[in-house]
Design a protein around this motif. Structure first.
Motif, PDB file in Angstrom:
ATOM      1  N   ASP A  31      27.355  47.053 109.751  1.00  0.00           N
ATOM      2  CA  ASP A  31      28.626  47.760 109.637  1.00  0.00           C
ATOM      3  C   ASP A  31      28.594  48.754 108.476  1.00  0.00           C
ATOM      4  O   ASP A  31      27.625  48.836 107.729  1.00  0.00           O
ATOM      5  CB  ASP A  31      29.767  46.758 109.401  1.00  0.00           C
ATOM      6  N   LEU A  59      32.250  58.774 118.932  1.00  0.00           N
ATOM      7  CA  LEU A  59      32.883  57.890 117.947  1.00  0.00           C
ATOM      8  C   LEU A  59      34.395  57.859 118.133  1.00  0.00           C
ATOM      9  O   LEU A  59      35.019  56.801 118.032  1.00  0.00           O
ATOM     10  CB  LEU A  59      32.525  58.320 116.527  1.00  0.00           C
ATOM     11  N   GLN A  63      36.680  54.660 118.916  1.00  0.00           N
ATOM     12  CA  GLN A  63      37.805  54.326 118.035  1.00  0.00           C
ATOM     13  C   GLN A  63      39.093  54.184 118.843  1.00  0.00           C
ATOM     14  O   GLN A  63      39.871  53.250 118.625  1.00  0.00           O
ATOM     15  CB  GLN A  63      37.959  55.389 116.951  1.00  0.00           C
ATOM     16  N   ILE A  68      35.794  50.593 117.259  1.00  0.00           N
ATOM     17  CA  ILE A  68      35.315  51.006 115.942  1.00  0.00           C
ATOM     18  C   ILE A  68      36.490  51.024 114.977  1.00  0.00           C
ATOM     19  O   ILE A  68      37.571  51.492 115.319  1.00  0.00           O
ATOM     20  CB  ILE A  68      34.680  52.409 116.003  1.00  0.00           C
ATOM     21  N   ILE A  70      37.549  52.318 111.064  1.00  0.00           N
ATOM     22  CA  ILE A  70      37.185  53.324 110.074  1.00  0.00           C
ATOM     23  C   ILE A  70      37.689  52.903 108.701  1.00  0.00           C
ATOM     24  O   ILE A  70      38.813  52.417 108.567  1.00  0.00           O
ATOM     25  CB  ILE A  70      37.812  54.694 110.432  1.00  0.00           C
ATOM     26  N   LYS A  77      33.521  58.685 105.525  1.00  0.00           N
ATOM     27  CA  LYS A  77      34.124  57.845 106.563  1.00  0.00           C
ATOM     28  C   LYS A  77      33.072  56.829 107.007  1.00  0.00           C
ATOM     29  O   LYS A  77      31.997  57.205 107.469  1.00  0.00           O
ATOM     30  CB  LYS A  77      34.510  58.767 107.723  1.00  0.00           C
ATOM     31  N   HIS A  79      31.982  53.613 109.428  1.00  0.00           N
ATOM     32  CA  HIS A  79      32.278  53.070 110.755  1.00  0.00           C
ATOM     33  C   HIS A  79      31.780  51.638 110.845  1.00  0.00           C
ATOM     34  O   HIS A  79      30.664  51.335 110.432  1.00  0.00           O
ATOM     35  CB  HIS A  79      31.581  53.906 111.829  1.00  0.00           C
TER      36      HIS A  79
END
Length: 102
Positions: A31, A59, A63, A68, A70, A77, A79
């Motif tokens: 991660d 991505l 998300q 995902i 953030i 940023k 992920h």
């Protein structure tokens, strides 16, 4: 269409692409990866030829499907994988297909 149906459709759309599944695989290994780090790992480990702009769209799709999470670290940023939607799919809709139809 119910909200659950919409969430399920978003999840299947997100999982229906090889690049996005490769992103999930790499996030499953570790991660808190930046865009550059994640992009480099996916391209080098899976041989995907993709622009970073196209990669960023993948991505965003992940998300939006809730796969995902953030986190911002300064201006970077990071992920991380959120496997809960996949686990809910496994214990919910997919599980119902295994049950005896009688």
């Amino acid at each position: 269409m119910t909200t659950d149906d919409e969430s399920l459709n978003r999840l299947f759309r997100a999982l229906g692409d090889t690049t996005r599944r490769n992103i999930i695989t790499e996030l499953g290994k570790r991660d808190h990866q930046s865009l550059f780090e994640l992009y480099t790992r996916v391209v080098s480990n899976h041989g995907i030829g993709q622009t970073r702009q196209g990669f960023s769209r993948h991505l965003t799709t992940l998300q939006e499907a809730g796969l995902i999470e953030i986190e911002w670290q300064g201006t970077t940023k990071l992920h991380s994988l959120n496997a809960n939607p996949i686990l809910q799919l496994k214990s919910g809709w997919l599980k119902s297909l295994e049950e005896d139809p009688q």
